[in-house]
Write a protein that holds these residues in place. Structure first.
Motif, mmCIF file in Angstrom:
data_model
loop_
_atom_site.group_PDB
_atom_site.id
_atom_site.type_symbol
_atom_site.label_atom_id
_atom_site.label_comp_id
_atom_site.label_asym_id
_atom_site.label_seq_id
_atom_site.Cartn_x
_atom_site.Cartn_y
_atom_site.Cartn_z
ATOM 1 N N ASP A 61 0.755 -1.142 -0.036
ATOM 2 C CA ASP A 61 0.103 -0.127 -0.034
ATOM 3 C C ASP A 61 0.705 1.490 0.190
ATOM 4 O O ASP A 61 2.049 1.179 0.183
ATOM 5 N N ALA A 62 0.199 2.320 -0.016
ATOM 6 C CA ALA A 62 0.913 3.730 -0.132
ATOM 7 C C ALA A 62 1.881 3.917 1.123
ATOM 8 O O ALA A 62 2.559 4.966 0.936
ATOM 9 N N MET A 63 1.731 3.336 2.251
ATOM 10 C CA MET A 63 2.418 3.731 3.490
ATOM 11 C C MET A 63 3.422 2.606 3.364
ATOM 12 O O MET A 63 4.301 2.662 4.447
ATOM 13 N N GLY A 64 3.602 1.487 2.478
ATOM 14 C CA GLY A 64 4.705 0.813 2.400
ATOM 15 C C GLY A 64 4.470 -0.523 3.177
ATOM 16 O O GLY A 64 5.362 -1.335 3.157
ATOM 17 N N HIS A 65 3.098 -0.894 3.500
ATOM 18 C CA HIS A 65 2.747 -2.134 4.275
ATOM 19 C C HIS A 65 2.701 -3.086 3.198
ATOM 20 O O HIS A 65 1.977 -2.663 2.233
ATOM 21 N N VAL A 66 3.168 -4.265 3.430
ATOM 22 C CA VAL A 66 3.408 -5.364 2.382
ATOM 23 C C VAL A 66 2.617 -6.252 2.878
ATOM 24 O O VAL A 66 2.859 -7.022 4.244
ATOM 25 N N GLU A 67 2.000 -7.036 2.142
ATOM 26 C CA GLU A 67 1.117 -8.388 2.651
ATOM 27 C C GLU A 67 1.330 -9.264 1.493
ATOM 28 O O GLU A 67 1.326 -8.968 0.366
ATOM 29 N N GLU A 68 1.523 -10.458 2.097
ATOM 30 C CA GLU A 68 1.907 -11.463 0.959
ATOM 31 C C GLU A 68 0.822 -12.432 0.846
ATOM 32 O O GLU A 68 0.315 -12.921 1.932
ATOM 33 N N VAL A 69 0.319 -13.035 0.098
ATOM 34 C CA VAL A 69 -0.851 -13.874 -0.101
ATOM 35 C C VAL A 69 -0.324 -15.214 -1.071
ATOM 36 O O VAL A 69 0.006 -14.889 -2.220
ATOM 37 N N ARG A 70 -0.689 -16.160 -0.534
ATOM 38 C CA ARG A 70 -0.262 -17.587 -1.096
ATOM 39 C C ARG A 70 -1.217 -18.255 -1.287
ATOM 40 O O ARG A 70 -1.905 -18.447 -0.202
ATOM 41 N N GLY A 71 -1.518 -19.300 -2.080
ATOM 42 C CA GLY A 71 -2.586 -20.039 -2.234
ATOM 43 C C GLY A 71 -2.650 -21.122 -3.454
ATOM 44 O O GLY A 71 -1.750 -20.943 -4.390
ATOM 45 N N ALA A 88 -8.561 -16.948 -18.428
ATOM 46 C CA ALA A 88 -9.143 -15.681 -17.851
ATOM 47 C C ALA A 88 -9.570 -15.729 -16.776
ATOM 48 O O ALA A 88 -10.545 -16.412 -16.658
ATOM 49 N N TYR A 89 -9.291 -14.654 -15.598
ATOM 50 C CA TYR A 89 -10.324 -14.786 -14.193
ATOM 51 C C TYR A 89 -10.136 -13.362 -13.847
ATOM 52 O O TYR A 89 -9.393 -12.395 -14.357
ATOM 53 N N ALA A 90 -11.135 -13.007 -13.095
ATOM 54 C CA ALA A 90 -11.159 -11.700 -12.294
ATOM 55 C C ALA A 90 -11.132 -11.899 -10.816
ATOM 56 O O ALA A 90 -11.689 -12.876 -10.434
ATOM 57 N N SER A 91 -10.449 -10.967 -10.105
ATOM 58 C CA SER A 91 -10.309 -11.103 -8.639
ATOM 59 C C SER A 91 -10.326 -9.564 -8.202
ATOM 60 O O SER A 91 -10.453 -8.774 -9.088
ATOM 61 N N GLY A 92 -9.832 -9.387 -6.879
ATOM 62 C CA GLY A 92 -9.997 -8.038 -6.385
ATOM 63 C C GLY A 92 -9.231 -7.816 -5.143
ATOM 64 O O GLY A 92 -8.596 -8.971 -4.720
ATOM 65 N N CYS A 93 -9.121 -6.592 -4.820
ATOM 66 C CA CYS A 93 -8.026 -6.420 -3.775
ATOM 67 C C CYS A 93 -8.660 -5.157 -2.955
ATOM 68 O O CYS A 93 -8.612 -4.270 -3.397
ATOM 69 N N PRO A 94 -8.689 -5.059 -1.704
ATOM 70 C CA PRO A 94 -9.084 -3.971 -0.763
ATOM 71 C C PRO A 94 -7.645 -3.606 -0.293
ATOM 72 O O PRO A 94 -6.480 -3.969 -0.212
ATOM 73 N N LEU A 95 -7.513 -2.261 -0.260
ATOM 74 C CA LEU A 95 -6.270 -1.504 0.340
ATOM 75 C C LEU A 95 -6.897 -0.549 1.362
ATOM 76 O O LEU A 95 -7.922 0.074 1.301
ATOM 77 N N ALA A 96 -5.994 -0.263 2.321
ATOM 78 C CA ALA A 96 -6.471 0.786 3.320
ATOM 79 C C ALA A 96 -5.769 2.150 3.106
ATOM 80 O O ALA A 96 -6.041 3.185 3.809
ATOM 81 N N THR A 97 -5.129 2.215 1.911
ATOM 82 C CA THR A 97 -4.696 3.646 1.233
ATOM 83 C C THR A 97 -5.177 3.808 -0.154
ATOM 84 O O THR A 97 -5.590 2.721 -0.825
ATOM 85 N N SER A 98 -5.046 5.048 -0.774
ATOM 86 C CA SER A 98 -5.872 5.267 -2.215
ATOM 87 C C SER A 98 -5.157 5.010 -3.148
ATOM 88 O O SER A 98 -5.362 4.793 -4.302
#
Length: 135
Positions: A61-71, A88-98
């Protein structure tokens, strides 16, 4: 929904194209929640069938917070992708910054049983028409 351009990378004949989209109708900036969707196309330009086994995402995110997701797989599937085929597929991602960025890799296996990683190109998640401020 507002689209940006697409981002591409190719590894061992497997092309990954990502098109991110900001979902303003699902975001709530006043509550610190910005939502993006992304559409991914994985094209097998090689000569052997491959299977997508797993994913690894690095989300910053914009504050430099890194999240890793494995699956395992993507959207509940471990697709087989034949030569000349596209998955092809679609998915999404929420962030706490803009704004933020995502990148990663898919673990694939070919017909001979050889595993390899395919690059998911880095792509930006920026609210369209947002005022940019230099820090």
């Amino acid at each position: 929904m507002k689209r940006k351009g697409s981002y591409e990378a190719e590894t061992r004949g497997i092309r990954v194209r990502v098109t991110p989209m900001y979902l303003d109708g699902e975001s709530a900036p006043e509550e610190g929640r910005w939502i993006w969707a992304y559409h991914i196309e994985i094209e097998n330009r090689g000569e052997a069938e491959v299977q997508l086994l797993a994913r690894h995402w690095i989300i910053t995110d914009a504050m430099g917070h890194v999240e890793e997701v494995r699956g395992s797989g993507v959207v509940g599937e471990q697709p087989m992708i034949g030569p000349g085929d596209t998955y092809a597929y679609a998915s999404g991602c929420p962030l706490a910054t803009s704004s933020g960025a995502m990148q990663g890799a898919y673990r694939m296996v070919d017909e001979a049983g050889v595993s390899f990683d395919v690059t998911i190109p880095p792509f930006s998640l920026d609210v369209p028409d947002a005022r940019r401020v230099l820090n």
